[in-house]
Design an enzyme around this catalytic site. Sequence first.
Site, mmCIF file in Angstrom:
data_model
loop_
_atom_site.group_PDB
_atom_site.id
_atom_site.type_symbol
_atom_site.label_atom_id
_atom_site.label_comp_id
_atom_site.label_asym_id
_atom_site.label_seq_id
_atom_site.Cartn_x
_atom_site.Cartn_y
_atom_site.Cartn_z
ATOM 1 N N CYS A 1 -5.321 1.338 9.337
ATOM 2 C CA CYS A 1 -6.548 1.691 8.895
ATOM 3 C C CYS A 1 -7.548 1.723 9.502
ATOM 4 O O CYS A 1 -8.632 2.724 9.247
ATOM 5 C CB CYS A 1 -6.774 -0.099 7.906
ATOM 6 S SG CYS A 1 -5.350 -0.141 7.127
ATOM 7 N N CYS B 1 -0.988 5.296 6.942
ATOM 8 C CA CYS B 1 -0.433 3.978 5.664
ATOM 9 C C CYS B 1 0.991 3.319 5.629
ATOM 10 O O CYS B 1 1.282 3.095 5.137
ATOM 11 C CB CYS B 1 -0.936 4.442 5.041
ATOM 12 S SG CYS B 1 -1.261 2.573 3.288
ATOM 13 N N GLU C 1 13.639 18.523 1.841
ATOM 14 C CA GLU C 1 13.474 17.666 0.731
ATOM 15 C C GLU C 1 14.250 16.396 0.167
ATOM 16 O O GLU C 1 14.306 15.052 -0.068
ATOM 17 C CB GLU C 1 13.068 18.456 -0.560
ATOM 18 C CG GLU C 1 11.141 18.347 -0.615
ATOM 19 C CD GLU C 1 10.382 17.446 -0.337
ATOM 20 O OE1 GLU C 1 9.817 15.891 -0.640
ATOM 21 O OE2 GLU C 1 9.514 17.851 0.829
ATOM 22 N N CYS D 1 -10.691 2.450 0.057
ATOM 23 C CA CYS D 1 -9.481 1.907 -0.515
ATOM 24 C C CYS D 1 -9.336 -0.344 -0.681
ATOM 25 O O CYS D 1 -10.386 -1.171 0.208
ATOM 26 C CB CYS D 1 -8.250 1.752 0.888
ATOM 27 S SG CYS D 1 -7.362 0.453 1.362
ATOM 28 N N CYS E 1 -8.058 5.217 9.332
ATOM 29 C CA CYS E 1 -7.546 6.501 7.556
ATOM 30 C C CYS E 1 -9.118 6.763 6.645
ATOM 31 O O CYS E 1 -9.855 6.396 6.664
ATOM 32 C CB CYS E 1 -6.714 4.785 7.364
ATOM 33 S SG CYS E 1 -6.749 5.757 5.315
#
Length: 363
Positions: free
Chosen positions: A205, A198, A43, A214, A208
């Site tokens: 899209c 995205c 991370e 959306c 997605c």
Amino acid sequence: MIKNRNKPRLELFSHRIIDWQQRHGRHGLPWQGTDVYHVWLSEIMLQQTQVATVIPYYHRFVARFPTIAALAADSEDAVLAHWSGLGYYSRARNLHRTAQLIMQRHEGKFPKHFEDILALPGIGRSTAAAISALAFHERCAILDGNVKRVLARYHAIEGYTGEKKIEAQLWQQAEALLPKRDVAVYTQGLMDLGALICTRSKPQCAICPLQADCAAYQNERITQLPTPRPRKVLPEKHSTFLLLLNDSDILLTKRPGSGIWGSLWCPPQVDPKVLSTATDPSTYCLQHFGTETIHSLALSTFTHTFTHFKLHITPILLQVINKPKQTQESGMVWLDVNDALRAAIPTPVRKLLLEIQAGRKSL
């Protein structure tokens, strides 16, 4: 009534993310399925850095520092050397400091509670939440750059996502969309969706899982959202690097612990204004390092861009007759160019050393 009507949509969002992640998300990342140390390390490395760039650094890092105890026990120089080239070096210094704090205050065990994780150096709210969710399956919302983009488009939230007011809206949405279970899968799915589908430019899209709800997609505003960062002209600075060579050795100086390239090794840097006709590079070296040079050569100026400014670097190659005693003091070292390439050095210095190395091989 509005709350009840929205609830199924919120649940649908998380269910779609979880289902998509299980079918199409990333499952072969080297830190997945490991312990909290490796999740924490990944991370931190992934902050402002892409996965493909991080993976080779991650492998080298864990080979040298396989545990928190090993990381805490080693030197800051060793940690920075294994981070060299990855950038944003405060991350490496904070990793090292955090490992030492864990050994001192947490009996060598990474803390499990969100507040304790958040209190560690170099760990902000989103990173602490990601560690909590991925390593401990705690119900915590994340909001990294990828997630900001997903939520800004999904809810058609206008305004630069780095602005406090807009960021607060996004945090509110991130908290509201959290599922009651499978938080680790959901968290990974959100990050994967932002990284793979995205994306900032040319988002996919058509495939997605959030397409049906959306707002940006439904209103043909994908290219407009999220609102771009306000354009700002970066300040420009100039610096001269003195590449003092004695046979195959080069003089390096350790930079202060804070600021750019904190605690890294660099050639001596000089303000170009200092190197006027009255103080040429050879005179400067004699005055400041007590060393005589037989000739100097100005190399091509190049530019290194930081987040907040551009640095124009002019390297000057100087052949040193002998190594003066005064440079053996703390903070200065002569290293063989090959050894210097393995030290904790910033990217522009690595570029210059590789050029020197290549030039010597061609002789």
